[in-house]
Design a protein around this motif. Sequence first.
Motif, PDB file in Angstrom:
ATOM      1  N   GLN A   1      66.057  58.748  46.474  1.00  0.00           N
ATOM      2  CA  GLN A   1      65.364  60.206  45.904  1.00  0.00           C
ATOM      3  C   GLN A   1      66.189  61.388  46.221  1.00  0.00           C
ATOM      4  O   GLN A   1      66.105  62.389  45.464  1.00  0.00           O
TER       5      GLN A   1
ATOM      6  N   ALA B   1      67.658  64.205  43.409  1.00  0.00           N
ATOM      7  CA  ALA B   1      66.965  65.924  43.308  1.00  0.00           C
ATOM      8  C   ALA B   1      68.271  66.543  43.333  1.00  0.00           C
ATOM      9  O   ALA B   1      68.376  67.541  42.954  1.00  0.00           O
TER      10      ALA B   1
ATOM     11  N   ARG C   1      69.272  69.641  40.706  1.00  0.00           N
ATOM     12  CA  ARG C   1      69.389  71.018  40.937  1.00  0.00           C
ATOM     13  C   ARG C   1      70.912  71.321  40.717  1.00  0.00           C
ATOM     14  O   ARG C   1      71.148  72.702  40.253  1.00  0.00           O
TER      15      ARG C   1
END
Length: 320
Positions: free
Chosen positions: A29, A33, A37
Motif C-alpha cells: 500500500q 499511495a 500523490r
Amino acid sequence: MDGGLELDEPDAVGGVMFDDASGDEEADQAPAASHDRLLQNINRLDSKRAGRSIVQRSEAAPEISEFHMAAAEDAGVNVHDLLTSLGDQARHAGLRREVNRAKHQRKLPAPLEKPQALKVQRKAGYEKTTKEVTRWENVVKQRRGAEHLSFPLEKPDIGLETSAERTAAFVPQTPLEQEIAALLGGSTAVVPAGQILSEAERQALAAMSLDEALERRKQLAKHRALLTYQEAKHRRQNKIKSRKYRRVLKKERLKQHLKEFEQLKICDPEAALAKLREMEKQRVEERMSQRHKNTGKWARLQAIKRKYDPAVREAGWRRM
C-alpha cells in the motif's frame, strides 16, 4: 510434540511478535499511495490541463515514447492557444488579423485522387455524348424502317450558271471591254434584260402578219433553245477526261472529215485537191515532229542493229 507433528512458532525479535501477512499488505500500500500523490502533483503543475483526461496506452509497442501514445480527442492544440501564448504585443497584431481573416474564408475542397478524377471525367463525357446521340434516334429509326434508301440522302444543288446570270454579273473594266459593252448596248440586235425579243426582231415582226410573226417567234425560240443545249453539251464534253472517249471522238471527227472531202471532191475537184495537199503537208510535219521520232518498234530495232551492223548504218544514212 510426540507423534511426529511439529508446530512452527512465530518469530520473535526483541520480545516483539510480527505477522508476515500484515507486513506484506502494508508494504504494497505504501508505494501505491506515493504513486497517486505523484500523479496529483504533476496534474496540478499546469492549471490548463486540470480538466483533461489522461489517456493511457492500451496497445502494445516495442518502444515506449510520447510519439507512440494515443492522443485524446480533445488533446489537440489550436491556433487560439498559440496566439494566447504570444501575449498582447503590437508586433503580432498583423498575425492576429491574418488568422481572424482566415477563419471567415471558405475552405476549398481537397482535390480528388487521379482515378476518381478520371472516373468523373468519363461520366461527364458519357452523359454529354449520350445527349448528343439521342437527337438522332428518330432519324436512325426512320431510315432503318425505310424500304430503300438512295444516296446521297440530301442532294446538293449543283445547278449550272446560265449565260444570262454570267453576263449580269460581268462588269467591264478594261478600255477594250468598255468599248465592246458600249457597242453591244447601242446595237438593236441585242436582247435587253427581262425581254424576249430584241429591237430588230420586234421591228421585223411588226412588218409581218400575225401568223408569220408567231411562226418566226417559234423559230427564234427553238433556235435559242438549241444553242443553249449545245453549249451545255460542249461544257459536259470538255469535262470528260476518258481516253477511250477521246479516241471515239477522234474517229467520229475523222469520219466527218472524210465525208466532207468526198462531197467536196464531187462538187469542186480543184478545192478537194488543194485540201488533199494540205492534209499531206500536215501529215509530213507530224511525222517529222518529236512525237513520232524513232519511237516505233521497227525504228528501235534498226537503232540497235545500226550500232553493230555497218550495212544497216549505211542504209540509214542513205535514207536520211
